[in-house]
Design an enzyme around this catalytic site. Sequence first.
Site, PDB file in Angstrom:
ATOM      1  CG  ASN B 133      -6.816   0.666  10.322  1.00  0.00           C
ATOM      2  OD1 ASN B 133      -5.782   0.409  11.055  1.00  0.00           O
ATOM      3  ND2 ASN B 133      -7.040   2.160   9.800  1.00  0.00           N
ATOM      4  CB  CYS B 136      -5.146   3.763  12.569  1.00  0.00           C
ATOM      5  SG  CYS B 136      -5.124   5.652  12.609  1.00  0.00           S
ATOM      6  CE  LYS B 171      -2.542   0.035   6.303  1.00  0.00           C
ATOM      7  NZ  LYS B 171      -3.294   1.022   5.437  1.00  0.00           N
ATOM      8  N   GLY B 222       5.072   7.654   2.960  1.00  0.00           N
ATOM      9  CA  GLY B 222       5.713   8.073   1.709  1.00  0.00           C
ATOM     10  C   GLY B 222       7.297   7.556   1.685  1.00  0.00           C
ATOM     11  N   GLY B 248       3.962   1.285   1.427  1.00  0.00           N
ATOM     12  CA  GLY B 248       4.822   2.384   2.157  1.00  0.00           C
ATOM     13  C   GLY B 248       5.770   2.807   1.074  1.00  0.00           C
TER      14      GLY B 248
HETATM   15  C1  LIG Z   1      -3.878  10.918   4.739  1.00  0.00           C
HETATM   16  C2  LIG Z   1      -3.676   9.442   5.101  1.00  0.00           C
HETATM   17  C3  LIG Z   1      -4.831   8.811   5.654  1.00  0.00           C
HETATM   18  C4  LIG Z   1      -4.823   7.463   5.787  1.00  0.00           C
HETATM   19  N1  LIG Z   1      -5.810   6.812   6.362  1.00  0.00           N
HETATM   20  C5  LIG Z   1      -5.979   5.429   6.678  1.00  0.00           C
HETATM   21  C6  LIG Z   1      -6.811   4.794   7.117  1.00  0.00           C
HETATM   22  O1  LIG Z   1      -7.880   5.385   7.216  1.00  0.00           O
HETATM   23  N2  LIG Z   1      -6.882   3.330   7.276  1.00  0.00           N
HETATM   24  C7  LIG Z   1      -5.662   2.769   6.983  1.00  0.00           C
HETATM   25  O2  LIG Z   1      -5.492   1.496   7.230  1.00  0.00           O
HETATM   26  N3  LIG Z   1      -4.450   3.569   6.647  1.00  0.00           N
HETATM   27  C8  LIG Z   1      -4.416   4.667   6.605  1.00  0.00           C
HETATM   28  N4  LIG Z   1      -3.231   5.312   6.140  1.00  0.00           N
HETATM   29  C9  LIG Z   1      -2.073   4.939   5.933  1.00  0.00           C
HETATM   30  C10 LIG Z   1      -2.012   4.345   4.342  1.00  0.00           C
HETATM   31  O3  LIG Z   1      -2.941   3.243   4.057  1.00  0.00           O
HETATM   32  C11 LIG Z   1      -0.619   3.499   4.262  1.00  0.00           C
HETATM   33  O4  LIG Z   1      -0.277   2.394   5.062  1.00  0.00           O
HETATM   34  C12 LIG Z   1       0.540   4.403   4.593  1.00  0.00           C
HETATM   35  O5  LIG Z   1       0.383   6.134   4.184  1.00  0.00           O
HETATM   36  C13 LIG Z   1       2.002   4.131   3.789  1.00  0.00           C
HETATM   37  O6  LIG Z   1       1.898   4.218   2.609  1.00  0.00           O
HETATM   38  P1  LIG Z   1       2.268   5.331   1.501  1.00  0.00           P
HETATM   39  O7  LIG Z   1       3.902   5.461   2.060  1.00  0.00           O
HETATM   40  O8  LIG Z   1       2.125   4.747   0.123  1.00  0.00           O
HETATM   41  O9  LIG Z   1       1.614   6.435   2.064  1.00  0.00           O
HETATM   42  C14 LIG Z   1      -3.450   6.712   5.891  1.00  0.00           C
HETATM   43  C15 LIG Z   1      -2.297   7.526   5.209  1.00  0.00           C
HETATM   44  C16 LIG Z   1      -2.557   8.650   4.780  1.00  0.00           C
HETATM   45  C17 LIG Z   1      -1.272   9.538   4.283  1.00  0.00           C
END
Ligand SMILES: Cc1cc2nc3c(=O)[nH]c(=O)nc-3n(C[C@H](O)[C@H](O)[C@H](O)COP(=O)(O)O)c2cc1C
Lengths: 310, 310, 260, 260
Positions: B133, B136, B171, B222, B248
Amino acid sequence: MSSRTSKVSTALEAVVSGIRLKHPIMNASGILGSNTGGILRLIESGVSAVVTKTLTPEPREGYLPPITIPLGECMLNAVGLANPGIDAVNELVRTIHGHGLPAIVSIGGRNAGEFVALAVKAEEAGADALELNMSCPHTPGYGVDASKTIEAVKNIVSGVKSVTSTPVWVKLGYSRLLLREAGAALSAGADALVLINTIPGMVIDVYTGNPILTNRFGGLSGKCIHPVAVYSVYMVYREYQCEIVGVGGVQDWRTAVELIEAGAKALQIATAFYTKGYGIVHEILAGLTGFLEEINAKNITELVGLAHRK
Amino acid sequence: MSSRTSKVSTALEAVVSGIRLKHPIMNASGILGSNTGGILRLIESGVSAVVTKTLTPEPREGYLPPITIPLGECMLNAVGLANPGIDAVNELVRTIHGHGLPAIVSIGGRNAGEFVALAVKAEEAGADALELNMSCPHTPGYGVDASKTIEAVKNIVSGVKSVTSTPVWVKLGYSRLLLREAGAALSAGADALVLINTIPGMVIDVYTGNPILTNRFGGLSGKCIHPVAVYSVYMVYREYQCEIVGVGGVQDWRTAVELIEAGAKALQIATAFYTKGYGIVHEILAGLTGFLEEINAKNITELVGLAHRK
Amino acid sequence: MRNTSNPNIHYTTIQVIENKQLSSTLHLIRSKIKGFFPQPQPPQFIMLWVPGHEAIPMSIAGYDDEDKTVDIIVKPIGPTTRYLAAIRKDAYLGIYGPLGKPLVPSGKKFLLLAGGSGIAPIAHYITALRCGKENYCRVVFGAWTKEEIGNAGEYIQSIGAEVTTVCDEGCDYRGTVVDVYRGEDKEEYDAIISSGPPAMSREVYKHTPREKLDRLYIVFETHVKCGLGVCGSCVIPGTSLLLCVDGPAFPAKQIEKVMR
Amino acid sequence: MRNTSNPNIHYTTIQVIENKQLSSTLHLIRSKIKGFFPQPQPPQFIMLWVPGHEAIPMSIAGYDDEDKTVDIIVKPIGPTTRYLAAIRKDAYLGIYGPLGKPLVPSGKKFLLLAGGSGIAPIAHYITALRCGKENYCRVVFGAWTKEEIGNAGEYIQSIGAEVTTVCDEGCDYRGTVVDVYRGEDKEEYDAIISSGPPAMSREVYKHTPREKLDRLYIVFETHVKCGLGVCGSCVIPGTSLLLCVDGPAFPAKQIEKVMR
Ligand SMILES: Cc1cc2nc3c(=O)[nH]c(=O)nc-3n(C[C@H](O)[C@H](O)[C@H](O)COP(=O)(O)O)c2cc1C
Ligand SMILES: Cc1cc2nc3c(=O)[nH]c(=O)nc-3n(C[C@H](O)[C@H](O)[C@H](O)COP(=O)(O)OP(=O)(O)OC[C@H]3O[C@@H](n4cnc5c(N)ncnc54)[C@H](O)[C@@H]3O)c2cc1C
Ligand SMILES: Cc1cc2nc3c(=O)[nH]c(=O)nc-3n(C[C@H](O)[C@H](O)[C@H](O)COP(=O)(O)OP(=O)(O)OC[C@H]3O[C@@H](n4cnc5c(N)ncnc54)[C@H](O)[C@@H]3O)c2cc1C
Ligand SMILES: Cc1cc2nc3c(=O)[nH]c(=O)nc-3n(C[C@H](O)[C@H](O)[C@H](O)COP(=O)(O)O)c2cc1C
Ligand code: FES
Ligand code: FES
């Protein structure tokens, strides 16, 4: 002033880089402001100032359609800076001034030299402010390309400042470099920052496998980018307490207030003219007036930067 | 394999960095994968591999709620990397393996040394891949902070590669530096890239003037960021033709196909588990199967990178 | 396969209209909804954000679609709930929801068992079950002391249920909710809902005949952080159930593991 | 204040089911809608994207909600329209819309004047006005030659209107649409819709008595690029009207400036 616009109460007055606006809502560059008819339409919608389409040294056709893709309350566009060229600036400014409104002339060059030449022509035409487009994400040579480095940002802004006395607004996009770019623009003399431009994006037609826009990628705008705009305005205001015009996903009074509380003194709207229609300006003004009454605030300036209060 | 999951046709099989997946849909890191119950829930939902919550050297409480804000089909979050710490990795991997699925262990350190130590523990626990990661956006010291420079990206990836033989996925988030970061990660030995993380954003409560999240800003995810994810995957694939896991705004079979055609071999989902519910995986798989039939494609790999075909 | 459908969850500011002390430990806070909030069903809850403090899960105790108000009943136990208990008219709070799954049993006669702040979702049930209108509801409401019961019994009565209060001394009944429950003819009721501390619900579970268990529903509590089914903090121990999306109420049989 | 309400504009792929040549210059292309597309009303149009070529504005000539099909009638005049005219079954196209404002006059008797590809929105009007069902519609359809008319008259007849064709030789009437229009008793019709080249509509306007002008509607054309009201390219000269949001049809009085 028409009878309609004069109904707006003084509680909504805003001042950006010394320019007095009867209320905080302008159009954003790229919405209609490239010909007389479009400018009239914007004026009818009740904006407090008209921002022209970004004007470049020569006229540009832009990309072939599709140049826009509707995405619910968002939009993706790659218009490609289609515009009549800087020589149209006199007519555009004349039309805007003819209706008693400030003319914000957006200009876009490929380098400091072009920006300077554009600025001179815009000032001669009587522009009330110059908005330097340093953030269009999809037109090679212009926008983010022209301002790739912090040095370039500085050179363009100080170049323009050295030849004009018209207030200079610098329009930036969200990126991890935003704070550094904002700092460079301000230290080079920018009078206000306009935040933010669109964010790069792409939509693919799944059946043909082709990106839909002729330019393949474009800029994402509207509701989708509103939280990013609030963040950008907040971070820049926190760092520099400078004058900011907020843009990005403004589509009702709440989204407008969010940007103001984050630090914006005035706002611009692009996508919501499409998603909500041309009544959007009056809807937001009515909403803002109602909100001020509801929370017992005398005027909108009380709200500027409220989110930073300890 | 349960009777349900075995119904998935082989047309959907995907291979990423040598790991064979029965179909392309995994959860994204941050969704449930920090305890046994959560992992069971993910497995029940039908994912083809489980990605753990990002594990850090020590357990982390994360921020106090509010840690999430629902925004229609989007979300803003600043969880603050709440996780049980790397020492939980054995139990998490055991649970995942107990159900016959590959375990992708997401790890997050503050520097190359921490990443290396985390990688060693994850490998010992039997991780099938390590997801670093480096993106973040809202936890000081971690994510984008830990990988601020291109040098840092290189050091972390090559450090991890030098101590493990487990495939390494890196990532990254969208930024103007994405192509350079991707190039650095790949040249340092990354086996696959995971694109994209959330985009920084803020939501302000207009009545109180306070940013709602305890951390003030968070990451937008989202539907709102889907076009940005497609753009990011497309640009990186065009430049490097590398293995990509797309993340994403995946929320139905169309958004899934878009990322695949842009260049992703597999996909991850976070927000749609919330917006569409835990049936999302099966819905998408049914949609993908139907789409392949409709367009007469034999398997999903035919679609990977289709948008780049001349 | 347990599924959760597309949630219709919204954030909105609310503004306190009234903070009425029901008892020594229970405060009914009625607030005006300043934005959009969809019609909730019991036992749905909200994440209640107290600016400057935390956001905490709170049951919806009442909702008025026309007046656009939402009620909560707070029991102060820590910094955020103590701050809330003392909150003044006109203060702003933020909420998002409704969270969790509606679970409204069908029938004509209901037994509702409430302990302490567990009375909050029960208040909402009384409206949703049309108690005192088409249907009959009996509420057994318990706390340690008479002071903790205060006027809450009257309040519950006023919205449509027949109430028996239980405490150590001076209530309708002396003892605990479970003591009353043991004496009840379970046959009489179409559904039984238990809402209180885990220890109470476990006792209720224990004293429910096996063949009546499918009429028993339990409003449970775990540690809720996101309320949206993403963080995993609310998982019911030993299961893959998430309190915030699958609950907070469960048919007793679904959570037998934590009832034993 | 002219307002445009929240548009419900969607992008979807479509797949050609049939390309039927109606005449030497008119091609009716029926396509299956592969995604979601809201019910359009005449004279709404779409931006039709031909992958590998441009996206161009095209009137919706027909729409079937049950079969999920959309019709266009194309007249080849440049590269994109020529490519379209030759398109084969199963080809994919992209559309977004419906664009523009519905403008469906009320009444029982309608006179519809169509020149060339102007027949496309008229075909959609015939369905929307319930021609041949509750209402009566007379279509005057003109082109230069009999070949350009081809079977288009029969097609229009088959969907419910009474048709008079006009051309230089071999049609029902010899001359132009305007020649026929001059002989019509305008009093008979509740509304008159003119859809054709600007020169035709200008003549129609000229030959409409002043006091009947409020019954005349004109489907106009300007250069459409975005179709969403943002780029400004479609502005009606001398006005602040945008064809793509205020049009493409206008009450004649609203666009007098360009009719003179
Ligand atoms: C509540 C929440 C917690 C997340 N925690 C992490 C995390 O711990 N590590 C990480 O690499 N990405 C984290 N993400 C990012 C997601 O893995 C993803 O990259 C991002 O939400 C985009 O995808 P989505 O549009 O399907 O949500 C988190 C996202 C959300 C919404
Ligand atoms: C779905 C649900 C509905 C609830 N409804 C109500 C209600 O209607 N009325 C009411 O008074 N209380 C209700 N609660 C309990 C309420 O959320 C806690 O009392 C509150 O979070 C305590 O916050 P504090 O800062 O005042 O105390 P803290 O100092 O944070 O905590 C005090 C005690 O409460 C526990 N606790 C803290 N946070 C949570 C949390 N997020 N979830 C569960 N337990 C927690 C702690 O473990 C500790 O034992 C509900 C809890 C849940 C999960
Ligand atoms: C609202 C609207 C509805 C239309 N409906 C139909 C229809 O149902 N059937 C039909 O055959 N045609 C229709 N047209 C006209 C059609 O859009 C043009 O014929 C087409 O854009 C020409 O594209 P091309 O590449 O084939 O030719 P080009 O080589 O691009 O152009 C040939 C000629 O068409 C003009 N033209 C080009 N692009 C446009 C444009 N975007 N808008 C207006 N004029 C343009 C040019 O000025 C030139 O004179 C409509 C136009 C509009 C504005
Ligand atoms: C169709 C379109 C054209 C645009 N053209 C320009 C432009 O010429 N110059 C510029 O600085 N920004 C341009 N923008 C960006 C907008 O000014 C604005 O920064 C962005 O759309 C975010 O605001 P919104 O969410 O209100 O649309 C354009 C945006 C759109 C949607
Ligand atoms: S509280 Fe986060 S998953 Fe339930
Ligand atoms: S075509 Fe762009 S505004 Fe009408």
